[in-house]
Design an enzyme around this catalytic site. Sequence first.
Site, short mmCIF file in Angstrom:
data_model
loop_
_atom_site.label_atom_id
_atom_site.label_comp_id
_atom_site.label_asym_id
_atom_site.label_seq_id
_atom_site.Cartn_x
_atom_site.Cartn_y
_atom_site.Cartn_z
N HIS A 118 9.47 -33.17 -24.72
CA HIS A 118 8.95 -34.24 -23.64
C HIS A 118 7.53 -33.59 -23.06
O HIS A 118 7.10 -33.88 -21.83
CB HIS A 118 10.06 -33.93 -22.43
CG HIS A 118 11.15 -34.61 -22.77
ND1 HIS A 118 11.62 -35.78 -22.83
CD2 HIS A 118 12.56 -33.56 -22.79
CE1 HIS A 118 13.08 -36.03 -23.18
NE2 HIS A 118 13.40 -34.64 -23.37
N GLU A 127 1.50 -11.29 -17.41
CA GLU A 127 1.25 -10.35 -16.35
C GLU A 127 0.43 -9.35 -16.88
O GLU A 127 0.01 -8.27 -15.94
CB GLU A 127 2.39 -10.22 -15.26
CG GLU A 127 3.53 -9.26 -15.82
CD GLU A 127 4.76 -9.14 -15.02
OE1 GLU A 127 4.25 -8.92 -13.81
OE2 GLU A 127 5.72 -9.00 -15.41
N TRP A 131 -3.83 -1.85 -1.04
CA TRP A 131 -3.75 -3.16 -1.74
C TRP A 131 -4.40 -4.12 -0.84
O TRP A 131 -3.44 -4.56 0.06
CB TRP A 131 -2.31 -3.53 -2.68
CG TRP A 131 -2.55 -4.64 -3.46
CD1 TRP A 131 -3.36 -4.70 -4.68
CD2 TRP A 131 -2.04 -5.92 -3.31
NE1 TRP A 131 -2.91 -5.82 -5.23
CE2 TRP A 131 -2.18 -6.62 -4.44
CE3 TRP A 131 -0.92 -6.44 -2.37
CZ2 TRP A 131 -1.77 -7.97 -4.92
CZ3 TRP A 131 -0.34 -7.50 -2.78
CH2 TRP A 131 -0.80 -8.44 -3.95
N LYS A 133 3.20 -3.64 -7.13
CA LYS A 133 4.57 -3.48 -7.54
C LYS A 133 5.53 -3.90 -6.42
O LYS A 133 6.48 -4.72 -6.97
CB LYS A 133 5.13 -2.01 -7.53
CG LYS A 133 6.46 -1.69 -8.21
CD LYS A 133 6.69 -2.36 -9.35
CE LYS A 133 8.11 -2.37 -9.98
NZ LYS A 133 8.51 -3.20 -11.01
N GLU A 173 11.22 -15.19 -18.79
CA GLU A 173 10.98 -13.88 -18.35
C GLU A 173 10.11 -13.34 -19.66
O GLU A 173 9.07 -12.47 -19.18
CB GLU A 173 12.16 -12.81 -18.29
CG GLU A 173 11.94 -11.54 -18.11
CD GLU A 173 11.26 -11.19 -17.04
OE1 GLU A 173 11.21 -12.03 -16.02
OE2 GLU A 173 11.07 -9.86 -16.84
N ARG A 232 1.72 1.24 -5.88
CA ARG A 232 1.95 0.38 -4.59
C ARG A 232 0.62 -0.30 -4.35
O ARG A 232 0.69 -1.35 -3.66
CB ARG A 232 2.53 1.15 -3.64
CG ARG A 232 3.72 1.81 -3.79
CD ARG A 232 4.10 2.63 -2.43
NE ARG A 232 4.33 1.59 -1.34
CZ ARG A 232 5.37 0.96 -1.02
NH1 ARG A 232 6.24 0.93 -2.10
NH2 ARG A 232 5.57 0.16 -0.21
N CYS A 262 0.57 -0.96 0.03
CA CYS A 262 0.06 0.01 -0.25
C CYS A 262 0.86 1.23 0.02
O CYS A 262 2.06 1.18 0.10
CB CYS A 262 -0.98 0.12 1.40
SG CYS A 262 -1.94 -1.41 1.61
N LYS A 315 6.29 -11.64 -18.78
CA LYS A 315 6.05 -10.23 -19.16
C LYS A 315 4.56 -10.45 -19.93
O LYS A 315 3.84 -9.31 -19.67
CB LYS A 315 6.87 -9.72 -20.10
CG LYS A 315 8.25 -9.57 -19.49
CD LYS A 315 8.06 -8.18 -18.73
CE LYS A 315 8.11 -7.77 -17.21
NZ LYS A 315 8.63 -8.84 -16.29
N ASN A 354 0.66 0.44 6.25
CA ASN A 354 1.15 -0.47 5.01
C ASN A 354 1.57 -1.67 5.96
O ASN A 354 2.53 -1.42 6.38
CB ASN A 354 2.01 0.31 4.16
CG ASN A 354 2.58 -0.76 3.20
OD1 ASN A 354 1.90 -1.65 3.01
ND2 ASN A 354 4.02 -0.48 2.65
N GLY A 355 1.24 -2.88 5.48
CA GLY A 355 1.77 -3.99 5.98
C GLY A 355 0.75 -5.02 6.38
O GLY A 355 -0.39 -4.87 6.02
C1 AGP Z 1 7.99 -8.62 -12.50
O1 AGP Z 1 7.32 -8.10 -13.59
C2 AGP Z 1 7.03 -8.84 -11.43
N1 AGP Z 1 6.09 -7.46 -11.32
C3 AGP Z 1 7.49 -9.58 -10.32
O2 AGP Z 1 7.59 -10.98 -10.66
C4 AGP Z 1 8.56 -9.13 -9.43
O3 AGP Z 1 9.81 -9.32 -10.36
C5 AGP Z 1 8.61 -10.03 -8.01
O4 AGP Z 1 7.70 -9.59 -7.24
C6 AGP Z 1 10.18 -9.55 -7.23
O5 AGP Z 1 9.92 -8.20 -6.89
P1 AGP Z 1 11.40 -7.54 -6.45
O6 AGP Z 1 12.70 -7.44 -7.35
O7 AGP Z 1 10.93 -6.03 -5.99
O8 AGP Z 1 11.75 -8.60 -5.14
#
Ligand code: AGP
Length: 609
Positions: A505, A489, A74, A604, A482, A27, A2, A486, A100-101
């Site tokens: 396989h 997500e 969040w 994020k 990766e 956030r 948050c 991308k 936040n937490g």
């Molecule tokens: C990456 O596109 C994602 N948003 C997510 O996997 C991110 O890499 C992961 O949450 C790790 O975050 P950090 O690098 O801040 O620890």
Amino acid sequence: MCGIVGYVGKDNAKDIVVDGLKRLEYRGYDSAGIALIVDEKICVYKKQGKIRNLEIELHKLPIFSNLGIGHTRWATHGKPDDVNAHPHVDCAEKIALVHNGIIENYSELRRELQGKGHKFTSQTDTEVVVHLIEEELKNSSTFFEAFLKAVRRLHGSYALAVITLYQPDTIFVARKDSPLVIGLGEGENFVASDVPAFLSYTNRVIFLDDFEVATVKSDGVSVFNYDGERIEKRVTVIPWSLSQAEKAGYKHFMLKEIYEQPRAIADTISGNLNWFHGETELKGISPDSFNRIQIVACGTSYHAGLITKFYFENLAGIPTEVDYASEYRYREPIVDGKTLVISITQSGETADTLAAMRLAKSRGAKLLTVCNVIGSTATREADAVVYTYAGPEISVASTKAFTTQLTALFLFALWLSRSRKTLSEERVERYLKELLEVSSKVETLLKLEKEKATIKNTALEFYRSKDALYLGRNVNYPIALEGALKLKEISYIHAEGYPAGEMKHGPIALIDENVPVIVVATKGKVLDKVISNIEEVKARKGRVIAVTNPDVKKVKELAEYTLEVPEADEYLSPLVNIVPLQLFAYYIADFLGYDVDQPRNLAKSVTVE
Ligand code: AGP
């Protein structure tokens, strides 16, 4: 998870807090709220949904206040709605709080406080804190004393900001496991979860550490430990301008951050050359102080770790394991004083990664973290830090953080190789030169895309796909992972990354004319094997999109679409090869009209389990 913001000073807190919340919306963004002290009353406004909804509500209100706090949420406990949105107030409505937490002992506290007559209005864990302060006030001589007593009873993670009619010129803050920074202005001061919230007003900040509280007034800030003893804190000057934290003319932060990669890679190299050339050890971590490496990370950062394994093993000759932090923290890892545990984390606040670090530390490992956020929790718990200099990464989908993580880790691997003499000085210098050239190679690629829009046009052929398969081998297998992450997500299209050699396989059963198969097929020792895999896909009518170098004719003949990238040293090719896959995902998601920077269900920084 948050975002919290607070302001005390000469200007209108309403505008400054809402402005700050908008800069922290990445956030978490399922509800937002604000609390102001107006005419000796606490006025609270909160709305489900984006901050825009709150802004519309506030716009009609001609209120002025010199002090206020705000929150963008969040949800973790209690669904996202007006009632569960922060701020929360005590029974007497004389205290307001944002958090936040996660308060892990909130259930027992809630029962205790309800037993003493406190009335709760929300389903959140957070609300117990404001009632706890109210309860502690009954046997405290000052509000600060009550605040400190309450905070000391909390278990879990929290960044708290509190305002009260009992002391209407002060914001009270506390932090444990969730970030909280204090911005120092002239006749005004700020609190926030992250610096972009107030960067347009000041770049001088104090980072609170765990188990610290502070009183923030317009004319001064005092920081204390949990015993109430005053402590001196260093003031950090943040090198980011606000424009770096804004979109700078791009449609989305993600696109801006993809195009910032050449600069970010170059800055990360220059930002680390001091120790690379000058140090024989990194704050107690000397190359001969360990004989094995364990990497812990999540998501995109985990993919960076998979690539880094090649650097540490092939160049520095150090056995290296890579683990999802969320798995590592519940394993029984074999760790000792000769183990270096490296956490890779853009935010420095990912709960699983922090937990893995603490587990490793408790078993005697040395901790190095590779991080992009100055003063974040990971950087203060590690023994040593290698910073990436990507600048603020606002888009939830990580791009420049990834390529700068690889940059920093490649430098670290070279530094190890040189000191362990697994590479000659000459070879190290040659690799460093190759690394320095990566930035311009990515620049060239991006310039070409701006002119020809090849990646964009290819992407738009596939935006209706329901599934996608990404294939790669060796140092580029994690690029397949990766690239798939991308796409899924931000476009919500199911995508899987797979080692190309593994396709036969099982995943080969997925292939038909409706499934795009994106193959990383650049020059390297396994290129011939990848070409065979492309032929296997073609034999099943799969539609091949190949990332390859301009002069690899065989791939260009076989692939239906080619995304060309400049040739790079095989170990560094992932830094270049990922860029077309980032753009491929971006254009599809944007074409589908999705919220590219704030995809559904994501945040994020995942600061809870
Ligand atoms: C990456 O596109 C994602 N948003 C997510 O996997 C991110 O890499 C992961 O949450 C790790 O975050 P950090 O690098 O801040 O620890």
